[in-house]
Motif scaffolding. Structure first.
Motif, PDB file in Angstrom:
ATOM      1  N   VAL A  27      41.907  41.714  37.802  1.00  0.00           N
ATOM      2  CA  VAL A  27      40.744  41.079  37.175  1.00  0.00           C
ATOM      3  C   VAL A  27      39.584  42.064  37.229  1.00  0.00           C
ATOM      4  N   ASN A  28      38.961  42.319  36.088  1.00  0.00           N
ATOM      5  CA  ASN A  28      37.951  43.374  36.006  1.00  0.00           C
ATOM      6  C   ASN A  28      36.700  43.103  36.838  1.00  0.00           C
ATOM      7  N   GLN A  29      36.242  41.843  36.848  1.00  0.00           N
ATOM      8  CA  GLN A  29      34.979  41.536  37.502  1.00  0.00           C
ATOM      9  C   GLN A  29      35.098  40.322  38.417  1.00  0.00           C
ATOM     10  N   PHE A  30      34.260  40.310  39.461  1.00  0.00           N
ATOM     11  CA  PHE A  30      34.161  39.153  40.355  1.00  0.00           C
ATOM     12  C   PHE A  30      32.681  38.872  40.534  1.00  0.00           C
ATOM     13  N   HIS A  31      32.263  37.654  40.185  1.00  0.00           N
ATOM     14  CA  HIS A  31      30.859  37.249  40.276  1.00  0.00           C
ATOM     15  C   HIS A  31      30.712  36.213  41.380  1.00  0.00           C
ATOM     16  N   PHE A  32      29.784  36.451  42.304  1.00  0.00           N
ATOM     17  CA  PHE A  32      29.634  35.588  43.474  1.00  0.00           C
ATOM     18  C   PHE A  32      28.186  35.155  43.656  1.00  0.00           C
ATOM     19  N   ILE A  33      27.980  33.860  43.861  1.00  0.00           N
ATOM     20  CA  ILE A  33      26.639  33.338  44.120  1.00  0.00           C
ATOM     21  C   ILE A  33      26.396  33.320  45.622  1.00  0.00           C
ATOM     22  N   SER A  34      25.485  34.156  46.063  1.00  0.00           N
ATOM     23  CA  SER A  34      25.123  34.226  47.475  1.00  0.00           C
ATOM     24  C   SER A  34      23.773  33.532  47.644  1.00  0.00           C
ATOM     25  N   ALA A  35      22.878  34.091  48.416  1.00  0.00           N
ATOM     26  CA  ALA A  35      21.558  33.492  48.622  1.00  0.00           C
ATOM     27  C   ALA A  35      20.571  34.550  49.081  1.00  0.00           C
ATOM     28  N   ILE A  36      19.315  34.348  48.740  1.00  0.00           N
ATOM     29  CA  ILE A  36      18.284  35.276  49.188  1.00  0.00           C
ATOM     30  C   ILE A  36      18.260  35.286  50.719  1.00  0.00           C
ATOM     31  N   GLY A  37      18.193  36.459  51.299  1.00  0.00           N
ATOM     32  CA  GLY A  37      18.155  36.572  52.747  1.00  0.00           C
ATOM     33  C   GLY A  37      19.516  36.649  53.407  1.00  0.00           C
ATOM     34  N   LEU A  61      29.876  41.099  52.698  1.00  0.00           N
ATOM     35  CA  LEU A  61      30.506  42.278  53.300  1.00  0.00           C
ATOM     36  C   LEU A  61      32.010  42.289  53.051  1.00  0.00           C
ATOM     37  N   ASP A  62      32.653  41.143  53.217  1.00  0.00           N
ATOM     38  CA  ASP A  62      34.103  41.083  53.048  1.00  0.00           C
ATOM     39  C   ASP A  62      34.520  41.173  51.584  1.00  0.00           C
ATOM     40  N   LEU A  63      33.669  40.707  50.685  1.00  0.00           N
ATOM     41  CA  LEU A  63      33.960  40.862  49.262  1.00  0.00           C
ATOM     42  C   LEU A  63      33.912  42.343  48.874  1.00  0.00           C
ATOM     43  N   ARG A  64      33.011  43.085  49.487  1.00  0.00           N
ATOM     44  CA  ARG A  64      32.912  44.524  49.230  1.00  0.00           C
ATOM     45  C   ARG A  64      34.181  45.262  49.669  1.00  0.00           C
ATOM     46  N   LYS A  65      34.882  44.683  50.650  1.00  0.00           N
ATOM     47  CA  LYS A  65      36.092  45.318  51.182  1.00  0.00           C
ATOM     48  C   LYS A  65      37.360  44.867  50.456  1.00  0.00           C
ATOM     49  N   ALA A  66      37.217  43.963  49.500  1.00  0.00           N
ATOM     50  CA  ALA A  66      38.393  43.362  48.849  1.00  0.00           C
ATOM     51  C   ALA A  66      39.071  44.274  47.835  1.00  0.00           C
ATOM     52  N   GLY A  67      38.429  45.387  47.507  1.00  0.00           N
ATOM     53  CA  GLY A  67      39.032  46.312  46.543  1.00  0.00           C
ATOM     54  C   GLY A  67      38.773  45.951  45.093  1.00  0.00           C
ATOM     55  N   LEU A  68      37.697  45.217  44.850  1.00  0.00           N
ATOM     56  CA  LEU A  68      37.370  44.799  43.488  1.00  0.00           C
ATOM     57  C   LEU A  68      36.840  45.969  42.664  1.00  0.00           C
ATOM     58  N   ASN A  69      37.187  45.972  41.404  1.00  0.00           N
ATOM     59  CA  ASN A  69      36.734  47.009  40.490  1.00  0.00           C
ATOM     60  C   ASN A  69      35.239  46.878  40.218  1.00  0.00           C
ATOM     61  N   SER A  70      34.787  45.639  40.074  1.00  0.00           N
ATOM     62  CA  SER A  70      33.389  45.371  39.767  1.00  0.00           C
ATOM     63  C   SER A  70      32.961  44.071  40.445  1.00  0.00           C
ATOM     64  N   LEU A  71      31.989  44.159  41.347  1.00  0.00           N
ATOM     65  CA  LEU A  71      31.518  42.996  42.088  1.00  0.00           C
ATOM     66  C   LEU A  71      30.042  42.748  41.788  1.00  0.00           C
ATOM     67  N   PHE A  72      29.735  41.538  41.334  1.00  0.00           N
ATOM     68  CA  PHE A  72      28.361  41.135  41.056  1.00  0.00           C
ATOM     69  C   PHE A  72      27.952  40.076  42.081  1.00  0.00           C
ATOM     70  N   ILE A  73      26.879  40.324  42.811  1.00  0.00           N
ATOM     71  CA  ILE A  73      26.386  39.388  43.812  1.00  0.00           C
ATOM     72  C   ILE A  73      24.998  38.908  43.396  1.00  0.00           C
ATOM     73  N   TYR A  74      24.834  37.597  43.320  1.00  0.00           N
ATOM     74  CA  TYR A  74      23.560  37.003  42.912  1.00  0.00           C
ATOM     75  C   TYR A  74      22.926  36.321  44.121  1.00  0.00           C
ATOM     76  N   GLN A  75      21.669  36.659  44.403  1.00  0.00           N
ATOM     77  CA  GLN A  75      20.971  36.120  45.570  1.00  0.00           C
ATOM     78  C   GLN A  75      19.733  35.324  45.141  1.00  0.00           C
ATOM     79  N   PRO A  76      19.946  34.151  44.586  1.00  0.00           N
ATOM     80  CA  PRO A  76      18.799  33.341  44.151  1.00  0.00           C
ATOM     81  C   PRO A  76      18.087  32.692  45.324  1.00  0.00           C
ATOM     82  N   SER A  77      16.834  32.340  45.109  1.00  0.00           N
ATOM     83  CA  SER A  77      16.069  31.580  46.088  1.00  0.00           C
ATOM     84  C   SER A  77      16.335  30.096  45.813  1.00  0.00           C
TER      85      SER A  77
END
Length: 218
Positions: free
Chosen positions: A105-115, A133-149
């Motif tokens: 799968v080309n991309q993985f999009h994850f909703i995190s949180a500010i802080g 941190l663990d998503l960064r280690k998963a070997g993904l080609n493209s990881l998008f992390i969103y940190q909304p308030s």
């Protein structure tokens, strides 16, 4: 070329809005929704699959496509047990990201949180940080992390505490300037639009967006 999206958490605040965008835009021809129960939504592009998040054999064959959107999340009120909370906010996303990486799968999009911070003394922020941190280690080609308030856009009658917070934030937002802009409240639809728009871009590696950066990409 038409795309296939996989989404988990499509019944949630952001997930439901993102699902609507995926279904009603021509960029995606197929949308696979994974969950414990079926959604009420009906659409020719929507494929719904009932899964057990703790058993990868029930979902690994469905994680094939162009973009995976992880909109899973819970609250301390919904899930007071910290072990169960950790499973939903950490274990399930990481497990699915691992499958996505091996399935191409080309991309993985994850909703995190500010802080979000793995070293935080706050259980919620620590969990989000460890997940990042663990998503960064998963070997993904493209990881998008969103940190909304603080998210706005809930229906009336839902989580009165958050509705009160949203009203307060509306008054405080103009006072949050410079480096504090990332703490301004943000509409759930805005986050969903940013996720959709970023999924149309060819971007490698890890991209992290805080509130103001999310707004710029919506």
């Amino acid at each position: 070329m038409t795309k296939t999206a996989i989404i988990v958490g499509a019944s949630g605040l952001i997930g439901s809005k993102l699902l609507n965008l995926l279904l009603h835009n021509s960029e995606y021809e197929k949308v696979i929704s994974l969950g414990r129960k079926k959604l009420k939504t009906k659409h020719r592009k929507l494929q719904q699959e009932i899964i057990d998040f703790e058993n990868a054999e029930t979902f690994n064959t469905f994680i094939e496509g162009d973009a995976f959107f992880c909109c899973l999340g819970t609250t301390q009120k919904q899930t007071p047990n910290k072990d169960d909370y950790y499973k939903i906010d950490h274990d399930y996303p990481v497990s699915m990201a691992t499958v996505a990486a091996t399935s191409g799968v080309n991309q993985f999009h994850f909703i995190s949180a500010i802080g979000a911070n793995a070293s935080s003394g706050n259980f919620y922020l620590k969990t989000k940080g460890e997940t990042e941190l663990d998503l960064r280690k998963a070997g993904l080609n493209s990881l998008f992390i969103y940190q909304p308030s603080l998210l706005t856009g809930r229906k009336k009658g839902k989580r009165i505490g958050e509705r009160i917070g949203a009203v307060i934030m509306k008054l405080i937002n103009p006072l949050l300037i410079g480096g504090l802009k990332k703490y301004r409240s943000i509409a759930a639809l805005t986050v969903a639009k940013a996720m959709f728009n970023q999924s149309l871009k060819e971007k490698k590696g890890v991209s992290v967006y805080t509130t103001e950066q999310i707004k710029e990409r919506a």
